[in-house]
Scaffold this motif. Structure first.
Motif, PDB file in Angstrom:
ATOM      1  N   PRO A   1     -54.593 -73.146-132.662  1.00  0.00           N
ATOM      2  CA  PRO A   1     -54.094 -73.077-134.046  1.00  0.00           C
ATOM      3  C   PRO A   1     -54.685 -71.929-134.860  1.00  0.00           C
ATOM      4  O   PRO A   1     -54.045 -71.457-135.803  1.00  0.00           O
ATOM      5  N   LEU A   2     -55.888 -71.466-134.502  1.00  0.00           N
ATOM      6  CA  LEU A   2     -56.486 -70.347-135.233  1.00  0.00           C
ATOM      7  C   LEU A   2     -55.775 -69.028-134.942  1.00  0.00           C
ATOM      8  O   LEU A   2     -55.844 -68.091-135.747  1.00  0.00           O
ATOM      9  N   TYR A   3     -55.100 -68.947-133.792  1.00  0.00           N
ATOM     10  CA  TYR A   3     -54.431 -67.720-133.373  1.00  0.00           C
ATOM     11  C   TYR A   3     -52.898 -67.812-133.379  1.00  0.00           C
ATOM     12  O   TYR A   3     -52.228 -66.807-133.629  1.00  0.00           O
ATOM     13  N   LYS A   4     -52.369 -68.971-133.093  1.00  0.00           N
ATOM     14  CA  LYS A   4     -50.919 -69.131-132.899  1.00  0.00           C
ATOM     15  C   LYS A   4     -50.132 -68.642-134.111  1.00  0.00           C
ATOM     16  O   LYS A   4     -50.419 -69.047-135.242  1.00  0.00           O
ATOM     17  N   ASP A   5     -49.155 -67.792-133.861  1.00  0.00           N
ATOM     18  CA  ASP A   5     -48.272 -67.223-134.893  1.00  0.00           C
ATOM     19  C   ASP A   5     -49.022 -66.430-135.959  1.00  0.00           C
ATOM     20  O   ASP A   5     -48.486 -66.162-137.037  1.00  0.00           O
ATOM     21  N   LYS A   6     -50.252 -66.023-135.640  1.00  0.00           N
ATOM     22  CA  LYS A   6     -51.056 -65.217-136.567  1.00  0.00           C
ATOM     23  C   LYS A   6     -51.658 -64.001-135.857  1.00  0.00           C
ATOM     24  O   LYS A   6     -52.487 -63.305-136.428  1.00  0.00           O
ATOM     25  N   THR A   7     -51.245 -63.783-134.613  1.00  0.00           N
ATOM     26  CA  THR A   7     -51.897 -62.776-133.768  1.00  0.00           C
ATOM     27  C   THR A   7     -50.886 -61.789-133.207  1.00  0.00           C
ATOM     28  O   THR A   7     -49.836 -62.185-132.697  1.00  0.00           O
ATOM     29  N   THR A   8     -51.218 -60.511-133.282  1.00  0.00           N
ATOM     30  CA  THR A   8     -50.412 -59.462-132.667  1.00  0.00           C
ATOM     31  C   THR A   8     -51.157 -58.909-131.457  1.00  0.00           C
ATOM     32  O   THR A   8     -52.358 -58.650-131.519  1.00  0.00           O
ATOM     33  N   LEU A   9     -50.432 -58.743-130.365  1.00  0.00           N
ATOM     34  CA  LEU A   9     -50.954 -58.178-129.121  1.00  0.00           C
ATOM     35  C   LEU A   9     -50.339 -56.801-128.907  1.00  0.00           C
ATOM     36  O   LEU A   9     -49.115 -56.653-128.954  1.00  0.00           O
ATOM     37  N   LEU A  10     -51.191 -55.804-128.664  1.00  0.00           N
ATOM     38  CA  LEU A  10     -50.734 -54.448-128.378  1.00  0.00           C
ATOM     39  C   LEU A  10     -51.283 -54.027-127.021  1.00  0.00           C
ATOM     40  O   LEU A  10     -52.479 -54.148-126.767  1.00  0.00           O
ATOM     41  N   ILE A  11     -50.403 -53.525-126.151  1.00  0.00           N
ATOM     42  CA  ILE A  11     -50.767 -53.120-124.796  1.00  0.00           C
ATOM     43  C   ILE A  11     -50.375 -51.659-124.613  1.00  0.00           C
ATOM     44  O   ILE A  11     -49.243 -51.276-124.937  1.00  0.00           O
ATOM     45  N   THR A  12     -51.274 -50.840-124.081  1.00  0.00           N
ATOM     46  CA  THR A  12     -50.947 -49.440-123.883  1.00  0.00           C
ATOM     47  C   THR A  12     -51.857 -48.819-122.824  1.00  0.00           C
ATOM     48  O   THR A  12     -52.520 -49.529-122.063  1.00  0.00           O
TER      49      THR A  12
ATOM     50  N   TYR B   1     -65.444 -65.246-124.153  1.00  0.00           N
ATOM     51  CA  TYR B   1     -65.883 -64.913-125.512  1.00  0.00           C
ATOM     52  C   TYR B   1     -64.862 -65.408-126.536  1.00  0.00           C
ATOM     53  O   TYR B   1     -65.232 -65.945-127.586  1.00  0.00           O
ATOM     54  N   MET B   2     -63.601 -65.229-126.242  1.00  0.00           N
ATOM     55  CA  MET B   2     -62.558 -65.723-127.147  1.00  0.00           C
ATOM     56  C   MET B   2     -62.663 -67.230-127.340  1.00  0.00           C
ATOM     57  O   MET B   2     -62.533 -67.734-128.454  1.00  0.00           O
ATOM     58  N   LYS B   3     -62.895 -67.939-126.260  1.00  0.00           N
ATOM     59  CA  LYS B   3     -62.978 -69.397-126.342  1.00  0.00           C
ATOM     60  C   LYS B   3     -64.115 -69.842-127.256  1.00  0.00           C
ATOM     61  O   LYS B   3     -63.953 -70.769-128.069  1.00  0.00           O
ATOM     62  N   GLN B   4     -65.279 -69.193-127.133  1.00  0.00           N
ATOM     63  CA  GLN B   4     -66.444 -69.643-127.901  1.00  0.00           C
ATOM     64  C   GLN B   4     -66.498 -69.076-129.314  1.00  0.00           C
ATOM     65  O   GLN B   4     -66.756 -69.817-130.268  1.00  0.00           O
ATOM     66  N   TYR B   5     -66.236 -67.781-129.478  1.00  0.00           N
ATOM     67  CA  TYR B   5     -66.542 -67.120-130.747  1.00  0.00           C
ATOM     68  C   TYR B   5     -65.331 -66.822-131.624  1.00  0.00           C
ATOM     69  O   TYR B   5     -65.510 -66.475-132.797  1.00  0.00           O
ATOM     70  N   LYS B   6     -64.124 -66.925-131.106  1.00  0.00           N
ATOM     71  CA  LYS B   6     -62.906 -66.723-131.883  1.00  0.00           C
ATOM     72  C   LYS B   6     -62.911 -65.413-132.681  1.00  0.00           C
ATOM     73  O   LYS B   6     -62.802 -65.403-133.908  1.00  0.00           O
ATOM     74  N   PRO B   7     -63.038 -64.271-132.033  1.00  0.00           N
ATOM     75  CA  PRO B   7     -62.988 -63.002-132.769  1.00  0.00           C
ATOM     76  C   PRO B   7     -61.615 -62.798-133.406  1.00  0.00           C
ATOM     77  O   PRO B   7     -60.609 -63.340-132.931  1.00  0.00           O
ATOM     78  N   ARG B   8     -61.573 -62.002-134.448  1.00  0.00           N
ATOM     79  CA  ARG B   8     -60.304 -61.721-135.120  1.00  0.00           C
ATOM     80  C   ARG B   8     -59.664 -60.432-134.611  1.00  0.00           C
ATOM     81  O   ARG B   8     -58.446 -60.272-134.698  1.00  0.00           O
ATOM     82  N   VAL B   9     -60.472 -59.511-134.120  1.00  0.00           N
ATOM     83  CA  VAL B   9     -59.948 -58.297-133.490  1.00  0.00           C
ATOM     84  C   VAL B   9     -60.706 -58.110-132.184  1.00  0.00           C
ATOM     85  O   VAL B   9     -61.941 -58.063-132.179  1.00  0.00           O
TER      86      VAL B   9
ATOM     87  N   ILE C   1     -55.174 -58.312-130.828  1.00  0.00           N
ATOM     88  CA  ILE C   1     -55.735 -58.094-129.493  1.00  0.00           C
ATOM     89  C   ILE C   1     -55.137 -56.804-128.957  1.00  0.00           C
ATOM     90  O   ILE C   1     -53.918 -56.624-128.958  1.00  0.00           O
ATOM     91  N   ILE C   2     -55.999 -55.904-128.514  1.00  0.00           N
ATOM     92  CA  ILE C   2     -55.569 -54.620-127.954  1.00  0.00           C
ATOM     93  C   ILE C   2     -56.013 -54.573-126.497  1.00  0.00           C
ATOM     94  O   ILE C   2     -57.171 -54.870-126.188  1.00  0.00           O
TER      95      ILE C   2
ATOM     96  N   GLU D   1     -51.301 -66.906-123.607  1.00  0.00           N
ATOM     97  CA  GLU D   1     -51.097 -68.358-123.573  1.00  0.00           C
ATOM     98  C   GLU D   1     -52.232 -69.079-124.298  1.00  0.00           C
ATOM     99  O   GLU D   1     -52.003 -70.096-124.973  1.00  0.00           O
ATOM    100  N   MET D   2     -53.458 -68.576-124.179  1.00  0.00           N
ATOM    101  CA  MET D   2     -54.573 -69.130-124.950  1.00  0.00           C
ATOM    102  C   MET D   2     -54.324 -68.979-126.444  1.00  0.00           C
ATOM    103  O   MET D   2     -54.577 -69.893-127.231  1.00  0.00           O
ATOM    104  N   VAL D   3     -53.846 -67.811-126.836  1.00  0.00           N
ATOM    105  CA  VAL D   3     -53.532 -67.546-128.246  1.00  0.00           C
ATOM    106  C   VAL D   3     -52.501 -68.544-128.756  1.00  0.00           C
ATOM    107  O   VAL D   3     -52.655 -69.129-129.834  1.00  0.00           O
ATOM    108  N   GLN D   4     -51.456 -68.749-127.982  1.00  0.00           N
ATOM    109  CA  GLN D   4     -50.376 -69.619-128.422  1.00  0.00           C
ATOM    110  C   GLN D   4     -50.765 -71.092-128.444  1.00  0.00           C
ATOM    111  O   GLN D   4     -50.117 -71.902-129.113  1.00  0.00           O
ATOM    112  N   ALA D   5     -51.842 -71.445-127.748  1.00  0.00           N
ATOM    113  CA  ALA D   5     -52.301 -72.828-127.710  1.00  0.00           C
ATOM    114  C   ALA D   5     -53.394 -73.120-128.739  1.00  0.00           C
ATOM    115  O   ALA D   5     -53.820 -74.270-128.885  1.00  0.00           O
TER     116      ALA D   5
END
Length: 363
Positions: free
Chosen positions: A271-282, A221-229, A28-29, A265-269
């Motif tokens: 299982p498809l995202y938890k501990d498999k997702t990197t967040l970059l903010i800039t 969109y994240m809730k319904q479609y579960k994008p990977r990027v 997630i960027i 918090e959605m990511v961490q809750a």
């Protein structure tokens, strides 16, 4: 010659080892347009609070002022300075020697976003006009990789991203400005947002929508479609700064920090995202600091507008917190960093110059 070959071998071995061991499967960027590093690391600026650029000074002090910069910045960015600062990494505190910069000479939005996503500070990209970007971007590249086809998407408040990400060539779904989501199977909430965005006050003009709508589209969109990027681009911090409104600028920054917190918090809750997702903010560029009036501006003629920052948190990034070493990173390095987090090599496939990945982001 032998030394060069040895270095190349070591780099290749490192890249191969990381590709085999990396845990990041999703990225997630998020960008906050024109957000100054000074406010990110020092918190609210007393000079600006006490200037003509702040209405209701007492209220601003009540919300954002504290005696130390550590306290002030946590009031402004609670998520960044409680979660990312302990579990991830934050670059760009020039007071401590950590410099983060754009490499492009223009220091405004289109060149800044081109640099982030193509890894190429192309001197031809000297415009905010709706020209089509000729450079391949890392989102386009990832969308072509096995398992990521159709799983990459962007939502932005600013209307220029279809050109920056070249949707006519890339085929990426990029929903910018007041564009409706086109998915025929979209849930009722997403369909409602298509209607709602037409009715909300257009205080940013007829082309740029509110960050709240951009956030709501992204979240649903994240809730319904579960994008990977996924890329989410906010704009209001830049708009408020250009208008010389420091209180709304601070308020939008804290609001956007809250939006990012909710997504994480959605990511961490999930299982498809938890501990498999990197967040970059800039951000896409910096702003001026002295003389004080230059905080409203950026560009090639504004001293300090090349000075930026970024933060990252995820399973492949050590929890180093605030970077305090005397190093300089550039936004042209972010595209390859994003690709390598997912185990890909954008630099080898882009067809143009791409900056090296930032090694400290990768375990």
């Amino acid at each position: 010659m032998k030394k060069s070959l040895l270095i190349l071998l070591l780099v290749t071995l490192f890249a191969g080892a990381f590709a085999q061991s990396h845990k990041t499967q999703n990225v997630i960027i998020v960008t906050l347009d024109g957000m100054r590093w000074q406010d990110v690391f020092r918190g609210a600026d007393s000079a600006l609070i006490n200037s003509k650029y702040t209405d209701d000074k007492d209220e601003v002090k009540k919300q954002f002022w504290a005696q130390t910069s550590a306290e002030r910045r946590k009031l402004l960015f609670p998520f960044l300075w409680s979660v990312v600062s302990t579990q991830g990494q934050i670059y760009g505190n020039r007071d401590l020697g950590s410099k983060d910069e754009v490499a492009n000479p223009y220091r405004f939005s289109y060149p800044g976003y081109n640099e982030i996503f193509t890894g190429f500070p192309d001197v031809r990209m000297n415009t905010n006009d709706p020209i089509t970007n000729p450079n391949m971007n890392v989102l386009e590249f990832i969308n072509k990789q096995k398992g990521y086809e159709g799983k990459v998407i962007a939502f932005s408040s600013w209307e220029r991203f279809p050109q920056i990400l070249n949707v006519s060539r890339s085929g990426l779904p990029v929903y910018s400005g007041y564009a409706d989501l086109k998915n025929t199977d979209a849930n009722d909430r997403l369909k409602y947002l298509n209607e709602l965005q037409k009715d909300v006050p257009r205080y940013l003009g007829d082309s740029t929508r509110s960050d709240f709508i951009t956030y709501e589209f992204t979240k649903e969109y994240m809730k319904q479609y579960k994008p990977r990027v996924l890329y989410m681009a906010f704009d209001e911090t830049d708009d408020m700064a250009h208008e010389g409104k420091y209180k709304p600028y601070l308020e939008r920054a804290r609001q956007e920090d809250g939006y990012i917190k909710t997504l994480w918090e959605m990511v961490q809750a999930d299982p498809l995202y938890k501990d498999k997702t990197t967040l970059l903010i800039t951000c896409d560029h910096g702003r001026g600091e002295t003389p004080i009036d230059t905080w409203r501006s950026h560009g090639a003629d504004i001293k300090g507008a090349e000075q930026t920052w970024f933060a990252v948190i995820g399973p492949d990034t050590k929890g180093l917190g605030e970077i305090k070493t005397s190093t300089t990173t550039y936004h042209k390095q972010l595209a390859q960093t994003i690709a390598q987090l997912l185990g890909f090599d954008f630099k080898k496939n882009a067809g143009h110059e791409v900056g090296d990945a930032i090694g400290t982001v990768l375990k």
